[in-house]
Design a protein around this motif. Structure first.
Motif, PDB file in Angstrom:
ATOM      1  N   GLY A  51      16.831  52.818  23.502  1.00 48.62           N
ATOM      2  CA  GLY A  51      17.979  53.686  23.230  1.00 48.62           C
ATOM      3  C   GLY A  51      18.182  53.878  21.734  1.00 48.62           C
ATOM      4  N   ILE A  52      18.043  52.801  20.970  1.00 49.12           N
ATOM      5  CA  ILE A  52      18.190  52.887  19.505  1.00 49.12           C
ATOM      6  C   ILE A  52      17.099  53.782  18.925  1.00 49.12           C
ATOM      7  CG2 ILE A  52      17.914  51.500  17.391  1.00 49.12           C
ATOM      8  CD1 ILE A  52      19.476  49.251  18.950  1.00 49.12           C
ATOM      9  N   LYS A  53      15.881  53.665  19.437  1.00 51.59           N
ATOM     10  CA  LYS A  53      14.798  54.545  18.971  1.00 51.59           C
ATOM     11  C   LYS A  53      15.135  56.004  19.261  1.00 51.59           C
ATOM     12  CE  LYS A  53      11.593  53.033  17.262  1.00 51.59           C
ATOM     13  NZ  LYS A  53      11.514  52.616  15.838  1.00 51.59           N
ATOM     14  N   MET A  54      15.766  56.255  20.396  1.00 52.08           N
ATOM     15  CA  MET A  54      16.140  57.633  20.757  1.00 52.08           C
ATOM     16  C   MET A  54      17.205  58.174  19.810  1.00 52.08           C
ATOM     17  SD  MET A  54      14.138  58.579  23.085  1.00 52.08           S
ATOM     18  CE  MET A  54      13.638  58.668  24.794  1.00 52.08           C
ATOM     19  N   LEU A  55      18.163  57.343  19.436  1.00 50.72           N
ATOM     20  CA  LEU A  55      19.173  57.770  18.445  1.00 50.72           C
ATOM     21  C   LEU A  55      18.476  58.160  17.147  1.00 50.72           C
ATOM     22  CD1 LEU A  55      22.115  55.175  18.624  1.00 50.72           C
ATOM     23  CD2 LEU A  55      22.127  57.523  19.476  1.00 50.72           C
ATOM     24  N   GLN A  56      17.523  57.334  16.723  1.00 50.67           N
ATOM     25  CA  GLN A  56      16.809  57.617  15.475  1.00 50.67           C
ATOM     26  C   GLN A  56      16.037  58.929  15.592  1.00 50.67           C
ATOM     27  OE1 GLN A  56      14.650  53.940  15.480  1.00 50.67           O
ATOM     28  NE2 GLN A  56      16.081  52.914  14.100  1.00 50.67           N
ATOM     29  N   ARG A  57      15.417  59.170  16.739  1.00 48.62           N
ATOM     30  CA  ARG A  57      14.700  60.432  16.947  1.00 48.62           C
ATOM     31  C   ARG A  57      15.651  61.619  16.872  1.00 48.62           C
ATOM     32  NH1 ARG A  57       9.704  60.865  20.130  1.00 48.62           N
ATOM     33  NH2 ARG A  57       8.629  58.878  20.057  1.00 48.62           N
ATOM     34  N   ALA A  58      16.903  61.392  17.266  1.00 45.59           N
ATOM     35  CA  ALA A  58      17.906  62.468  17.248  1.00 45.59           C
ATOM     36  C   ALA A  58      18.526  62.636  15.854  1.00 45.59           C
ATOM     37  CB  ALA A  58      18.996  62.177  18.277  1.00 45.59           C
ATOM     38  N   GLY A  59      18.076  61.816  14.893  1.00 46.77           N
ATOM     39  CA  GLY A  59      18.582  61.944  13.525  1.00 46.77           C
ATOM     40  C   GLY A  59      19.905  61.233  13.288  1.00 46.77           C
ATOM     41  N   ILE A  60      20.277  60.341  14.200  1.00 44.52           N
ATOM     42  CA  ILE A  60      21.517  59.573  14.049  1.00 44.52           C
ATOM     43  C   ILE A  60      21.172  58.233  13.403  1.00 44.52           C
ATOM     44  CG2 ILE A  60      23.397  58.429  15.305  1.00 44.52           C
ATOM     45  CD1 ILE A  60      23.174  60.712  17.398  1.00 44.52           C
ATOM     46  N   GLU A  61      21.913  57.875  12.355  1.00 44.69           N
ATOM     47  CA  GLU A  61      21.685  56.595  11.678  1.00 44.69           C
ATOM     48  C   GLU A  61      22.211  55.453  12.550  1.00 44.69           C
ATOM     49  OE1 GLU A  61      20.006  56.383   9.013  1.00 44.69           O
ATOM     50  OE2 GLU A  61      20.279  58.229   7.871  1.00 44.69           O
ATOM     51  N   VAL A  62      21.531  54.314  12.482  1.00 47.06           N
ATOM     52  CA  VAL A  62      21.942  53.136  13.262  1.00 47.06           C
ATOM     53  C   VAL A  62      22.075  51.943  12.320  1.00 47.06           C
ATOM     54  CG1 VAL A  62      21.349  51.590  15.175  1.00 47.06           C
ATOM     55  CG2 VAL A  62      20.699  54.015  15.292  1.00 47.06           C
ATOM     56  N   ALA A  63      23.134  51.167  12.507  1.00 40.76           N
ATOM     57  CA  ALA A  63      23.334  49.954  11.706  1.00 40.76           C
ATOM     58  C   ALA A  63      23.726  48.800  12.613  1.00 40.76           C
ATOM     59  CB  ALA A  63      24.430  50.185  10.672  1.00 40.76           C
ATOM     60  N   PHE A  64      23.295  47.587  12.243  1.00 31.89           N
ATOM     61  CA  PHE A  64      23.774  46.368  12.892  1.00 31.89           C
ATOM     62  C   PHE A  64      24.827  45.763  11.968  1.00 31.89           C
ATOM     63  CE2 PHE A  64      19.531  45.155  15.251  1.00 31.89           C
ATOM     64  CZ  PHE A  64      19.652  46.308  16.015  1.00 31.89           C
ATOM     65  N   VAL A  65      25.994  45.477  12.524  1.00 32.74           N
ATOM     66  CA  VAL A  65      27.078  44.922  11.715  1.00 32.74           C
ATOM     67  C   VAL A  65      27.597  43.647  12.383  1.00 32.74           C
ATOM     68  CG1 VAL A  65      29.314  45.359  10.647  1.00 32.74           C
ATOM     69  CG2 VAL A  65      27.697  47.252  10.948  1.00 32.74           C
ATOM     70  N   SER A  66      27.186  42.512  11.818  1.00 35.80           N
ATOM     71  CA  SER A  66      27.564  41.208  12.374  1.00 35.80           C
ATOM     72  C   SER A  66      28.114  40.341  11.260  1.00 35.80           C
ATOM     73  CB  SER A  66      26.314  40.548  12.973  1.00 35.80           C
ATOM     74  OG  SER A  66      26.576  39.198  13.291  1.00 35.80           O
ATOM     75  N   ALA A  67      28.941  39.398  11.605  1.00 34.62           N
ATOM     76  CA  ALA A  67      29.453  38.475  10.586  1.00 34.62           C
ATOM     77  C   ALA A  67      28.744  37.132  10.678  1.00 34.62           C
ATOM     78  CB  ALA A  67      30.957  38.294  10.747  1.00 34.62           C
ATOM     79  N   ARG A  68      27.712  37.040  11.521  1.00 37.76           N
ATOM     80  CA  ARG A  68      26.987  35.776  11.698  1.00 37.76           C
ATOM     81  C   ARG A  68      25.586  35.900  11.109  1.00 37.76           C
ATOM     82  NH1 ARG A  68      27.365  31.316  15.243  1.00 37.76           N
ATOM     83  NH2 ARG A  68      25.350  30.341  15.527  1.00 37.76           N
ATOM     84  N   GLU A  69      25.264  35.009  10.187  1.00 36.05           N
ATOM     85  CA  GLU A  69      23.924  35.028   9.593  1.00 36.05           C
ATOM     86  C   GLU A  69      22.915  34.654  10.654  1.00 36.05           C
ATOM     87  OE1 GLU A  69      25.348  33.500   5.240  1.00 36.05           O
ATOM     88  OE2 GLU A  69      23.315  33.003   5.924  1.00 36.05           O
ATOM     89  N   SER A  70      21.857  35.432  10.770  1.00 36.36           N
ATOM     90  CA  SER A  70      20.916  35.181  11.851  1.00 36.36           C
ATOM     91  C   SER A  70      19.557  35.795  11.565  1.00 36.36           C
ATOM     92  CB  SER A  70      21.485  35.763  13.147  1.00 36.36           C
ATOM     93  OG  SER A  70      20.472  35.915  14.111  1.00 36.36           O
ATOM     94  N   VAL A  71      18.541  34.947  11.599  1.00 31.03           N
ATOM     95  CA  VAL A  71      17.169  35.431  11.439  1.00 31.03           C
ATOM     96  C   VAL A  71      16.802  36.324  12.623  1.00 31.03           C
ATOM     97  CG1 VAL A  71      14.747  34.706  11.356  1.00 31.03           C
ATOM     98  CG2 VAL A  71      16.472  33.430  10.080  1.00 31.03           C
ATOM     99  N   ALA A  72      17.286  35.967  13.824  1.00 35.30           N
ATOM    100  CA  ALA A  72      16.962  36.751  15.021  1.00 35.30           C
ATOM    101  C   ALA A  72      17.469  38.184  14.878  1.00 35.30           C
ATOM    102  CB  ALA A  72      17.586  36.094  16.253  1.00 35.30           C
ATOM    103  N   THR A  73      18.668  38.342  14.333  1.00 36.97           N
ATOM    104  CA  THR A  73      19.228  39.684  14.141  1.00 36.97           C
ATOM    105  C   THR A  73      18.370  40.476  13.159  1.00 36.97           C
ATOM    106  OG1 THR A  73      21.453  38.876  14.580  1.00 36.97           O
ATOM    107  CG2 THR A  73      21.274  40.939  13.343  1.00 36.97           C
ATOM    108  N   ALA A  74      17.993  39.841  12.051  1.00 33.72           N
ATOM    109  CA  ALA A  74      17.173  40.527  11.048  1.00 33.72           C
ATOM    110  C   ALA A  74      15.817  40.913  11.636  1.00 33.72           C
ATOM    111  CB  ALA A  74      16.988  39.624   9.829  1.00 33.72           C
ATOM    112  N   MET A  75      15.236  40.038  12.454  1.00 32.27           N
ATOM    113  CA  MET A  75      13.923  40.331  13.055  1.00 32.27           C
ATOM    114  C   MET A  75      14.010  41.486  14.044  1.00 32.27           C
ATOM    115  SD  MET A  75      12.428  36.494  13.677  1.00 32.27           S
ATOM    116  CE  MET A  75      10.844  37.000  14.365  1.00 32.27           C
TER     117      MET A  75
END
Ligand SMILES: [Mg+2]
Length: 190
Positions: A51-75
């Motif tokens: 779904g996120i890839k589809m948003l990007q294909r549609a030209g919509i920017e995507v961001a992850f916004v979390s307050a928890r530091e996490s290597v898993a999120t960055a990966m």
């Protein structure tokens, strides 16, 4: 729920991570070696990723916004080509939202934010499209313009993506393009 004009106006989708892109669970442990490095694992939903890839294909920017530091999120962000990732305890979500929208020149009314818990309320109050997954806190649901049927980590993000891209009239073309690209790459679409 979202008109075609409203859907076409959305320029940035911000996603909370825990409880929105995941089931809110965090596996905490240590590697079974003498050094015993700490590890933290999260479970992401593959359908959300597409779904996120589809948003990007549609030209919509995507961001992850979390307050928890996490290597898993960055990966996970790197895997999906999500360029904007905030996952530091020291940056409140409101500050992240302000930084990002001013850097991208996107007005808040063109931003959707999907979040599940009380920490998301300050940002949900500011954006044009506050969105709550099914597992969201009642206070979050009360603020949300869109309430999703699916839970975080179980397709909530994919549900919202399809809602937006079907309303905008782009979904069918994006799927056709995706399948054509998959066929051209020699990998069967599945
Ligand atoms: Mg959350």
């Amino acid at each position: 729920m979202i008109s075609q004009d409203q859907a076409r106006n959305i320029a940035l989708v911000c996603l909370d991570v825990d409880g929105t892109l995941t089931d809110n669970g965090v596996y905490i442990g240590r590697v079974a070696t003498p050094e015993g490095a700490a590890v933290e694992l999260k479970r992401f939903d593959i359908a959300d990723g597409l779904g996120i890839k589809m948003l990007q294909r549609a030209g919509i920017e995507v961001a992850f916004v979390s307050a928890r530091e996490s290597v898993a999120t960055a990966m996970r962000a790197e895997e999906l080509g999500v360029k904007y990732v905030y996952n530091s305890r020291s940056i409140p979500k409101v500050v992240a939202l302000q930084e990002l929208t001013s850097a991208l020149g996107i007005p808040l009314e063109q931003v959707a934010f999907v979040g599940d818990d009380l920490a998301d309320i300050p940002v949900l109050k500011r954006v044009g499209w506050p969105v709550a997954p099914a597992n969201a806190a009642p206070e979050v649901k009360a603020l949300a313009k869109v309430q999703l049927a699916r839970r975080g980590g179980d397709g909530a993000v994919r549900e919202f993506v399809e809602l937006v891209l079907r309303a905008s009239g782009e979904w069918d073309n994006l799927v056709a393009q995706y399948v054509a690209d998959a066929e051209a790459s020699g990998v069967p679409a599945s």
